[in-house]
Write an enzyme that holds these catalytic residues in place. Structure first.
Site, PDB file in Angstrom:
ATOM      1  N   CYS A 189      -1.594   4.208  11.118  1.00  0.00           N
ATOM      2  CA  CYS A 189      -1.429   5.465  11.845  1.00  0.00           C
ATOM      3  C   CYS A 189      -2.700   5.738  12.641  1.00  0.00           C
ATOM      4  O   CYS A 189      -3.177   6.869  12.718  1.00  0.00           O
ATOM      5  CB  CYS A 189      -1.094   6.615  10.904  1.00  0.00           C
ATOM      6  SG  CYS A 189      -2.270   6.877   9.565  1.00  0.00           S
TER       7      CYS A 189
ATOM      8  N   LYS B 116       7.269   5.623   2.664  1.00  0.00           N
ATOM      9  CA  LYS B 116       7.857   4.414   3.255  1.00  0.00           C
ATOM     10  C   LYS B 116       8.599   3.594   2.200  1.00  0.00           C
ATOM     11  O   LYS B 116       9.551   2.872   2.536  1.00  0.00           O
ATOM     12  CB  LYS B 116       6.779   3.578   3.944  1.00  0.00           C
ATOM     13  CG  LYS B 116       6.246   4.228   5.225  1.00  0.00           C
ATOM     14  CD  LYS B 116       5.364   3.279   6.002  1.00  0.00           C
ATOM     15  CE  LYS B 116       4.861   3.925   7.284  1.00  0.00           C
ATOM     16  NZ  LYS B 116       3.913   5.021   7.036  1.00  0.00           N
TER      17      LYS B 116
ATOM     18  N   CYS C 157       0.887  -1.183   0.000  1.00  0.00           N
ATOM     19  CA  CYS C 157       0.000   0.000   0.000  1.00  0.00           C
ATOM     20  C   CYS C 157       0.912   1.216   0.000  1.00  0.00           C
ATOM     21  O   CYS C 157       0.963   1.975   0.969  1.00  0.00           O
ATOM     22  CB  CYS C 157      -0.920  -0.002   1.214  1.00  0.00           C
ATOM     23  SG  CYS C 157      -1.904  -1.507   1.417  1.00  0.00           S
TER      24      CYS C 157
END
Length: 450
Positions: free
Chosen positions: A388, A274, A268
């Site tokens: 998150c 990231k 994702c």
């Protein structure tokens, strides 16, 4: 003449409110309206105003309701937005002369198509200037009564009641108060250095040469916190040698890189932050693949990777919830779509856009992502699941459900001194605002038995 910054902030708040059901958030609305403002300082002020109004919305509404003698839902939308902007400035940005705030609020209301409400706005603000800016706000309780603290945190510290009640139940009153205060502080500007192109020390020196001062991040490797200047105006940003990225998000990326190897899928991946961390920090010999679901997100991911000098990283478009077009992977990062309730400090409007019912819907999708991702791993392969979110329905509950349904998988102990302060008894990684001074993120490392 209305201040360009106040007009841009008003327009952004209005667009975000009108488009909320379509999923537009304040950040995207601000990106649209800020582009119409020429002066850099006015663009910064527009952002400060819009974020501040959403950060303190419940407090502002309580003051407006008490001062006007009317409930918020009976006030015309343009007048309410103008009042929120004005009261925020009067209470939190005292550098602005009160008469200028009042005049702009009245003109904003007229320009926004509610001329009949302009007199109402004028009267409310004049009354406030003669009276108290704390009207309608509960004081900080001198009791341990949970209901009193809930009222205080909900109104005076401007958080949804349902979320406050959860935090008090899980962490206690003091922690909930510190958490709410943390969320109401402006978030620092943090960048991640692209160490495939430049060393962190050299990047810091190059930024300083362009009048951007930084400090080393407290926890994430290669994180720099900006203390002065605009890193987005520098050659390093244009050349993809730094990326804007929250330090906690960087820390989760570093954790994934430290526990994965071989052929790794960032499942994702958009917008690519990231992915950059993985590309920089995975062990030598690892091969990275990036993927996302929506065509626009995939296009954004490709552009980001090209700017970082990572165009060689293969990019796939796929819906992980429906399966992965790959098998026998060594590792996978599932940075799952989630409520985002761990990032309220950075995205203050998200507290008002989420409802308790959202958590079950998101958790259902997250369980499907984990199940499909697990099927693509070889025996001995590892999966890092992260969010998150601050809420257990999206975090440890999802992992527990997955492990119950997939006995071939087990938690892997998280190693590394950098991560140990955030590893709980369960073995999961979690950052907490009241404890760590970081946004609330979660991660778990899972391994398929060989």
């Amino acid at each position: 003449m209305i201040s360009p910054a106040r007009w841009a902030a008003f327009q952004a708040l209005r667009r975000a409110t009108l488009a909320q059901q379509d999923g537009q958030d304040l950040a995207s609305a601000l990106a649209e309206t800020r582009g119409q403002v020429q002066d850099v300082r006015d663009r910064a002020l527009a952002t400060e105003l819009a974020l501040g109004v959403e950060r303190w919305r419940a407090e502002l509404d309580a003051i407006i309701a008490a001062s006007s003698g009317r409930t918020i839902d009976t006030i015309d939308a343009p007048a309410l937005l103008a009042l929120r902007l004005a009261v925020f400035q009067l209470k939190h940005l005292t550098r602005t002369p009160p008469h200028a705030v009042l005049n702009d609020a009245v003109e904003l209301t007229r320009l926004a198509g509610a001329p009949r409400a302009a007199g109402f706005v004028n009267a409310v603000l004049r009354g406030l200037l003669r009276g108290s800016l704390d009207a309608g706000l509960p004081s900080r309780p001198d009791t341990r009564e949970s209901a009193a603290w809930t009222r205080y945190l909900t109104t005076s510290l401007s958080h949804p009641e349902w979320l406050v009640e959860r935090w008090i139940a899980r962490h206690g009153i003091e922690a909930a108060e510190r958490w709410a205060m943390f969320n109401n502080e402006p978030a620092p500007l943090t960048v991640r250095v692209n160490t495939r192109g430049i060393e962190t020390g050299a990047a810091r020196a190059a930024l300083a040469a362009e009048d951007v001062e930084t400090e080393a991040g407290a926890h994430a490797p290669h994180a720099l916190t900006v203390t002065h200047g605009n890193p987005m105006s520098t050659a390093l940003y244009r050349d993809g040698l730094i990326a804007l990225m929250d330090e906690t998000s960087q820390l989760v990326g570093a954790l994934a890189a430290a526990h994965l190897g071989g052929v790794v899928l960032d499942a994702c991946a958009a917008p690519g932050g990231k992915t950059l961390v993985l590309a920089c920090d995975l062990p030598a010999g690892a091969r990275l693949i990036a993927a996302d679901r929506r065509p626009r997100r995939v296009a954004l991911l490709r552009r980001s990777l090209a700017r970082y000098g990572l165009a060689m990283v293969p990019v796939l478009q796929h819906d992980l919830a429906r399966g992965v077009p790959l098998r026998d992977l060594d590792g996978m990062l599932i940075d799952a779509p989630c409520s985002g309730l761990g990032t309220i400090r950075r995205d203050p409007d998200i507290r008002w856009r989420r409802e308790p019912a959202d958590l079950a819907v998101l958790a259902s999708t997250q369980r499907a992502l984990l199940a499909q991702g697990a099927a693509a791993l070889r025996p001995g392969g590892r999966l890092v699941y992260s969010t998150c979110s601050s809420e257990p329905e999206e975090n440890e509950n999802v992992v527990s459900d997955f492990l119950s349904a997939h006995p071939a998988f087990a938690r892997v102990p998280i190693t590394g001194d950098r991560f140990h302060p955030f590893v709980e008894v369960s073995g999961d990684f979690r950052t907490l605002p009241h404890r760590d001074g970081l946004e609330s993120f979660y991660a778990a490392v899972l391994e398929r038995s060989s």
